[in-house]
Write a protein that holds these residues in place. Structure first.
Motif, mmCIF file in Angstrom:
data_model
loop_
_atom_site.group_PDB
_atom_site.id
_atom_site.type_symbol
_atom_site.label_atom_id
_atom_site.label_comp_id
_atom_site.label_asym_id
_atom_site.label_seq_id
_atom_site.Cartn_x
_atom_site.Cartn_y
_atom_site.Cartn_z
ATOM 1 N N SER A 36 -58.292 -17.349 -60.607
ATOM 2 C CA SER A 36 -57.301 -16.320 -60.354
ATOM 3 C C SER A 36 -55.914 -16.840 -60.743
ATOM 4 C CB SER A 36 -57.330 -15.964 -58.864
ATOM 5 O OG SER A 36 -56.458 -14.905 -58.638
ATOM 6 N N GLY A 37 -55.203 -16.044 -61.508
ATOM 7 C CA GLY A 37 -53.852 -16.430 -61.892
ATOM 8 C C GLY A 37 -53.783 -17.311 -63.119
ATOM 9 N N LYS A 40 -55.937 -14.496 -67.376
ATOM 10 C CA LYS A 40 -56.961 -13.668 -68.030
ATOM 11 C C LYS A 40 -56.423 -12.272 -68.343
ATOM 12 C CE LYS A 40 -59.838 -14.160 -64.573
ATOM 13 N NZ LYS A 40 -58.955 -14.903 -63.662
ATOM 14 N N SER A 41 -55.764 -11.687 -67.364
ATOM 15 C CA SER A 41 -55.223 -10.347 -67.613
ATOM 16 C C SER A 41 -54.133 -10.390 -68.677
ATOM 17 C CB SER A 41 -54.659 -9.749 -66.326
ATOM 18 O OG SER A 41 -55.674 -9.590 -65.371
ATOM 19 N N GLN A 85 -57.507 -3.930 -64.540
ATOM 20 C CA GLN A 85 -57.878 -4.526 -63.262
ATOM 21 C C GLN A 85 -57.483 -3.582 -62.119
ATOM 22 O OE1 GLN A 85 -56.294 -8.460 -62.831
ATOM 23 N NE2 GLN A 85 -57.560 -8.915 -61.058
HETATM 24 N N1 LIG Z 1 -45.475 -9.106 -66.165
HETATM 25 C C1 LIG Z 1 -45.429 -10.371 -65.717
HETATM 26 N N2 LIG Z 1 -44.235 -10.950 -65.459
HETATM 27 C C2 LIG Z 1 -44.167 -12.224 -65.020
HETATM 28 N N3 LIG Z 1 -45.220 -12.999 -64.791
HETATM 29 C C3 LIG Z 1 -46.442 -12.489 -65.025
HETATM 30 C C4 LIG Z 1 -46.611 -11.151 -65.490
HETATM 31 N N4 LIG Z 1 -47.925 -10.907 -65.633
HETATM 32 C C5 LIG Z 1 -48.544 -12.037 -65.260
HETATM 33 N N5 LIG Z 1 -47.668 -12.993 -64.905
HETATM 34 C C6 LIG Z 1 -48.010 -14.372 -64.492
HETATM 35 O O1 LIG Z 1 -48.986 -14.842 -65.374
HETATM 36 C C7 LIG Z 1 -49.938 -15.595 -64.683
HETATM 37 C C8 LIG Z 1 -51.321 -15.082 -65.007
HETATM 38 O O2 LIG Z 1 -51.475 -13.786 -64.494
HETATM 39 P P1 LIG Z 1 -52.787 -12.946 -64.753
HETATM 40 O O3 LIG Z 1 -52.587 -11.630 -64.144
HETATM 41 O O4 LIG Z 1 -53.122 -12.983 -66.194
HETATM 42 O O5 LIG Z 1 -53.889 -13.756 -63.942
HETATM 43 P P2 LIG Z 1 -55.454 -13.488 -63.918
HETATM 44 O O6 LIG Z 1 -56.106 -14.645 -64.570
HETATM 45 O O7 LIG Z 1 -55.757 -12.157 -64.460
HETATM 46 O O8 LIG Z 1 -55.733 -13.534 -62.353
HETATM 47 P P3 LIG Z 1 -56.725 -12.635 -61.493
HETATM 48 O O9 LIG Z 1 -58.065 -13.177 -61.696
HETATM 49 O O10 LIG Z 1 -56.242 -12.856 -60.106
HETATM 50 O O11 LIG Z 1 -56.576 -11.242 -61.945
HETATM 51 C C9 LIG Z 1 -49.585 -15.536 -63.220
HETATM 52 O O12 LIG Z 1 -48.974 -16.757 -62.885
HETATM 53 C C10 LIG Z 1 -48.602 -14.416 -63.118
HETATM 54 O O13 LIG Z 1 -47.629 -14.738 -62.161
#
Ligand SMILES: Nc1ncnc2c1ncn2[C@@H]1O[C@H](COP(=O)(O)OP(=O)(O)OP(=O)(O)O)[C@@H](O)[C@H]1O
Ligand SMILES: [Mg+2]
Lengths: 249, 251
Positions: A36-37, A40-41, A85
């Motif tokens: 998480s974090g 990926k998104s 998501q």
């Molecule tokens: N629009 C944004 N502005 C600033 N920081 C962002 C933004 N989008 C994501 N982040 C940062 O990028 C990092 C990755 O976020 P992301 O949402 O891609 O995680 P993830 O792998 O999808 O997590 P999860 O499995 O919880 O969904 C995080 O540290 C988040 O704080």
């Protein structure tokens, strides 16, 4: 195919992607796993040009998204479906309008026809009698499924799923897994999915890629994933709190 | 400090210009988007109508009362109607309608688009190959341009009628004299000048709603801030442009 070349993306001082390389062949299903974090998104959104990378390049069907005109980008996106998501349903539209909006805007079909297609797609994700409801009246899992129906409404060539089965009960989750497999088999859809659900990953993936510390540190078939001695991957798929993977809490 | 202020000023202006061009460059798609536009015009018009009517009645009444009170015994009764009509057409109609609708509509546009922004609905539009500039911005800006003059004309009529009410029941001026006064010394440019203002105000209202909506960050709090900013900046810009348009039109 989708080609991801040396992708860098940061938000302020937060370097999220640090040189991601990944090729996704046509008709292939690739599952990206990672904590998480870990980004990926962000990776998904960068692939479709919702976020602009700081460095590196995305190519979809040999068309680079770098310096592409807006018109061309929007044109390419019609071939792409994406499940967010957060579902990201349009809350001022009813369920069928959500699913049918792409057709309403881009096709000359009649309203009846679009409604019929919407109903059909909703049925594929196990929903019926919801087409006149509004997103606020749906449960989280139902929203997710409407999001999936919306993503496949225009018969896209590429579908990106950001955690398609999170928040669904095991039975519906398995149905979604089967749906993803069917779509890929029947329509040769190229699929990128992000999930924490390792069972789902094994089931749908041709290849599993693990994102860690801004890079793809592993990329292989589900078998290879299970048999790898990469300690990061092992810790992740076994879901162990202790191990080399740092971060989190 | 100063450098940062200058920089944020330019990024503000730049951002506003980007949204403005997003709106204008899609104007050629107005015929195809008539439904979206019609919806916007109706929702803008209907939501602002009650407050515009209310404000206009009282604004007309007080203007008439003051026009008579301040000039009592100096000028003939005929000029009461004339003063009201001129004040209403040149300033009060466009300005008050602009400010009231700014409060009502800029805020709701900013809240709606802001919510769409922070809940990724705008991203979802993009993914479906739907241009938010055409789908969201253009209809709102264009509807502002159409709706404001209509509301302004309505407001002006109501203000003049409010004045009529006061002059008949409060000042004992006969309705014929009042209405003749309204037409006395009528100069077309005063009417058109006011309506040109209202077109610009409509543009400002739509534009500020869209710009601040798209700027929303974070969650509900960010949307709330965007809403407030949209209203405040629309009102300030309306006051500024009111002056400059007046200088150009009545030069
Ligand atoms: N629009 C944004 N502005 C600033 N920081 C962002 C933004 N989008 C994501 N982040 C940062 O990028 C990092 C990755 O976020 P992301 O949402 O891609 O995680 P993830 O792998 O999808 O997590 P999860 O499995 O919880 O969904 C995080 O540290 C988040 O704080
Ligand atoms: Mg995520």
């Amino acid at each position: 195919m989708i080609r991801i070349k040396g992708l860098w993306k940061s938000f302020g001082d937060n370097k999220v992607l640090k040189g991601v390389n990944l090729d996704i062949e046509t008709g292939e299903t690739i599952v990206v796993i990672g904590q998480s974090g870990c980004g990926k998104s962000v990776l998904m959104k960068t692939i479709v040009g919702l976020l602009i990378p700081d460095d590196g390049e995305i190519e979809i069907e040999n068309v680079s998204l770098k310096n592409i005109s807006r018109k061309k980008l929007l044109e390419i996106r019609k071939k792409i479906g994406m499940v967010f998501q957060s579902s990201a349903l349009f809350d001022s539209f009813s369920v069928w309008e959500n699913v049918g909006l792409g057709l309403i805007e881009h096709s000359k079909m009649s309203q009846d026809e679009i409604m019929r297609i919407a109903r059909e797609k909703l049925k594929l994700v196990g929903l019926s009698d919801v087409e006149d409801m509004y997103p606020a009246e749906l449960s989280g899992g139902m929203k997710k499924r409407v999001g999936i129906a919306r993503a496949i409404a225009m018969n896209p060539q590429f579908v990106l799923y950001d955690e398609p089965t999170t928040g669904l009960d095991p039975i519906i989750a398995d149905r979604i897994n089967n749906l993803i497999i069917e779509l890929q088999k029947e329509l040769n859809i190229t699929t990128v999915a992000v999930t924490h659900d390792i069972i789902s990953a094994y089931k749908i993936a041709d290849r599993i890629a693990m994102l860690y510390d801004g890079e793809i540190i592993f990329d292989g078939t589900p078998k290879e994933v299970q048999n790898t001695d990469n300690p990061y991957v092992q810790q992740f798929i076994k879901g162990e709190g202790e191990g080399p993977v740092s971060g989190g809490i | 400090m100063i450098i940062r202020a200058v920089r944020s000023f330019f990024s503000y202006v730049g951002g506003v210009i980007i949204i403005l061009t997003e709106g204008f460059k899609n104007f050629h798609r107005i015929p195809k988007s008539y439904r979206l536009i019609l919806n916007q015009i109706l929702s803008m018009g209907i939501s602002s109508l009650p407050i515009v009517v209310l404000v206009s009645v009282f604004a007309g009444m007080v203007t008439c009362f003051q026009a008579a009170f301040q000039t009592k015994a100096y000028v003939p009764e005929l000029y009461v109607g004339m003063s009201v009509a001129k004040a209403v057409m040149i300033e009060l109609g466009p300005m008050l309608t602009g400010l009231v609708v700014a409060g009502r509509v800029s805020s709701s546009i900013a809240a709606e688009l802001g919510t769409m922004k922070v809940t990724e609905q705008i991203d979802a539009l993009e993914i479906m190959g739907i241009d938010p500039g055409r789908y969201l911005v253009m209809p709102r800006i264009f509807s502002g341009i159409i709706t404001l003059p209509i509301l302004t004309i309505l407001a002006e009529i109501i203000m003049i009628l409010g004045g009529l009410f006061v002059s008949v029941y409060g000042l004992d001026i006969s309705p014929y004299i009042y209405l003749r006064g309204v037409r006395t010394n009528f100069i077309q440019i005063e009417l058109w000048g006011g309506l040109i203002k209202s077109v610009v105000f409509g543009l400002i209202i739509g534009l500020m709603g869209c710009y601040h909506g798209f700027q929303s960050k974070g969650g509900a709090e960010g949307v709330g801030q965007a809403t407030t900013r949209a209203v405040v900046s629309a009102m300030v810009l309306i006051l500024i442009f009111d002056y400059f348009i007046a200088r150009v039109v009545f030069a």
